[in-house]
Motif scaffolding. Structure first.
Motif, short mmCIF file in Angstrom:
data_model
loop_
_atom_site.label_atom_id
_atom_site.label_comp_id
_atom_site.label_asym_id
_atom_site.label_seq_id
_atom_site.Cartn_x
_atom_site.Cartn_y
_atom_site.Cartn_z
N PHE A 163 44.65 -4.22 21.65
CA PHE A 163 45.82 -5.10 21.65
C PHE A 163 47.09 -4.36 22.02
O PHE A 163 47.99 -4.93 22.65
CB PHE A 163 45.95 -5.83 20.32
CG PHE A 163 44.88 -6.86 20.11
CD1 PHE A 163 44.75 -7.92 21.00
CD2 PHE A 163 44.00 -6.76 19.06
CE1 PHE A 163 43.76 -8.87 20.83
CE2 PHE A 163 43.00 -7.71 18.87
CZ PHE A 163 42.88 -8.77 19.78
N GLY A 164 47.20 -3.09 21.67
CA GLY A 164 48.33 -2.29 22.10
C GLY A 164 48.35 -2.12 23.61
O GLY A 164 49.40 -2.22 24.25
N TYR A 165 47.19 -1.91 24.18
CA TYR A 165 47.08 -1.77 25.63
C TYR A 165 47.44 -3.09 26.32
O TYR A 165 48.17 -3.10 27.32
CB TYR A 165 45.67 -1.33 26.02
CG TYR A 165 45.47 -1.17 27.50
CD1 TYR A 165 46.06 -0.13 28.19
CD2 TYR A 165 44.70 -2.09 28.21
CE1 TYR A 165 45.89 0.01 29.56
CE2 TYR A 165 44.52 -1.96 29.58
CZ TYR A 165 45.12 -0.91 30.24
OH TYR A 165 44.95 -0.78 31.59
N LEU A 166 46.92 -4.20 25.79
CA LEU A 166 47.24 -5.51 26.37
C LEU A 166 48.74 -5.79 26.29
O LEU A 166 49.33 -6.34 27.23
CB LEU A 166 46.46 -6.61 25.66
CG LEU A 166 44.96 -6.65 25.95
CD1 LEU A 166 44.28 -7.70 25.09
CD2 LEU A 166 44.70 -6.89 27.42
N ASN A 167 49.37 -5.44 25.19
CA ASN A 167 50.83 -5.60 25.07
C ASN A 167 51.55 -4.78 26.13
O ASN A 167 52.55 -5.23 26.70
CB ASN A 167 51.31 -5.18 23.68
CG ASN A 167 51.40 -6.34 22.74
OD1 ASN A 167 51.56 -7.48 23.16
ND2 ASN A 167 51.29 -6.05 21.47
N ALA A 168 51.08 -3.57 26.36
CA ALA A 168 51.71 -2.72 27.37
C ALA A 168 51.56 -3.30 28.77
O ALA A 168 52.44 -3.13 29.61
CB ALA A 168 51.12 -1.31 27.32
N LEU A 169 50.46 -4.00 29.02
CA LEU A 169 50.26 -4.63 30.33
C LEU A 169 51.12 -5.88 30.49
O LEU A 169 51.64 -6.15 31.58
CB LEU A 169 48.79 -5.00 30.52
CG LEU A 169 47.80 -3.86 30.70
CD1 LEU A 169 46.40 -4.41 30.79
CD2 LEU A 169 48.14 -3.04 31.93
N ILE A 170 51.27 -6.64 29.43
CA ILE A 170 51.98 -7.92 29.50
C ILE A 170 53.49 -7.74 29.46
O ILE A 170 54.22 -8.38 30.22
CB ILE A 170 51.51 -8.85 28.37
CG1 ILE A 170 50.03 -9.20 28.56
CG2 ILE A 170 52.35 -10.11 28.30
CD1 ILE A 170 49.39 -9.90 27.39
N PHE A 171 53.97 -6.88 28.57
CA PHE A 171 55.40 -6.73 28.36
C PHE A 171 55.89 -5.41 28.95
O PHE A 171 55.16 -4.43 28.99
CB PHE A 171 55.74 -6.78 26.87
CG PHE A 171 55.32 -8.07 26.23
CD1 PHE A 171 56.05 -9.22 26.42
CD2 PHE A 171 54.19 -8.12 25.43
CE1 PHE A 171 55.66 -10.42 25.84
CE2 PHE A 171 53.78 -9.30 24.84
CZ PHE A 171 54.52 -10.46 25.04
N LYS A 172 57.14 -5.42 29.38
CA LYS A 172 57.72 -4.21 29.95
C LYS A 172 58.31 -3.36 28.83
O LYS A 172 59.27 -3.76 28.18
CB LYS A 172 58.82 -4.59 30.94
CG LYS A 172 59.44 -3.41 31.62
CD LYS A 172 60.52 -3.84 32.59
CE LYS A 172 61.19 -2.62 33.17
NZ LYS A 172 62.29 -2.99 34.03
N PRO A 173 57.75 -2.18 28.59
CA PRO A 173 58.30 -1.33 27.52
C PRO A 173 59.64 -0.75 27.92
O PRO A 173 59.90 -0.46 29.09
CB PRO A 173 57.24 -0.23 27.36
CG PRO A 173 56.43 -0.25 28.59
CD PRO A 173 56.60 -1.60 29.22
N ARG A 174 60.52 -0.61 26.96
CA ARG A 174 61.83 0.01 27.19
C ARG A 174 62.28 0.69 25.90
O ARG A 174 61.81 0.38 24.82
CB ARG A 174 62.85 -1.00 27.68
CG ARG A 174 63.07 -2.13 26.71
CD ARG A 174 64.13 -3.10 27.24
NE ARG A 174 64.26 -4.16 26.30
CZ ARG A 174 63.98 -5.42 26.53
NH1 ARG A 174 63.55 -5.78 27.71
NH2 ARG A 174 64.15 -6.32 25.60
#
Length: 120
Positions: free
Chosen positions: A106-117
């Motif tokens: 789920f952490g990986y999926l979040n990184a794919l979906i949302f742009k980290p900043r």
């Protein structure tokens, strides 16, 4: 059924309140508080205090970080009963493997979906 939700909310909320108090009134970093909670979950499970909380609150006691310590300790105890010292070492890892794998996925999926900043 409604009382199960209420107990989960109360117990989980109290655990979170303790974490917030530690953040607000001590100089502990969030990483150290994480370690304190996981260790407290292990110790409270070992002395038999955390199991009744889990029975009463369900996810309210197993979802917070203390629940991870509870799962580690319970897995180690069960592993030791079945396979001796080797089971004590591997039991906690086996008991928490699904949760750790889910956190990674789920952490990986979040990184794919949302742009980290970075925080400002």
């Amino acid at each position: 059924m409604v009382t199960d939700f209420i107990w989960a909310f109360i117990i989980g909320g109290l655990i979170c309140v303790v974490g917030q108090l530690l953040l607000s009134y001590t100089r502990l970093t969030s990483a150290r508080i994480l370690v304190v909670f996981v260790t407290a979950g292990v110790i409270l499970t070992a002395i038999g205090v955390y199991e009744p909380l889990v029975d009463l609150a369900g996810a309210g006691a197993t979802v917070p970080l203390m629940g991870f310590g509870y799962a580690l300790a319970k897995g180690a105890i069960e592993g030791a009963m079945e396979n001796g010292i080797f089971g004590a070492v591997t039991g906690g890892i086996i008991a928490t493997a699904a949760g750790v794998a889910a956190a990674i996925v789920f952490g990986y999926l979040n990184a794919l979906i949302f742009k980290p900043r970075t925080k400002k």
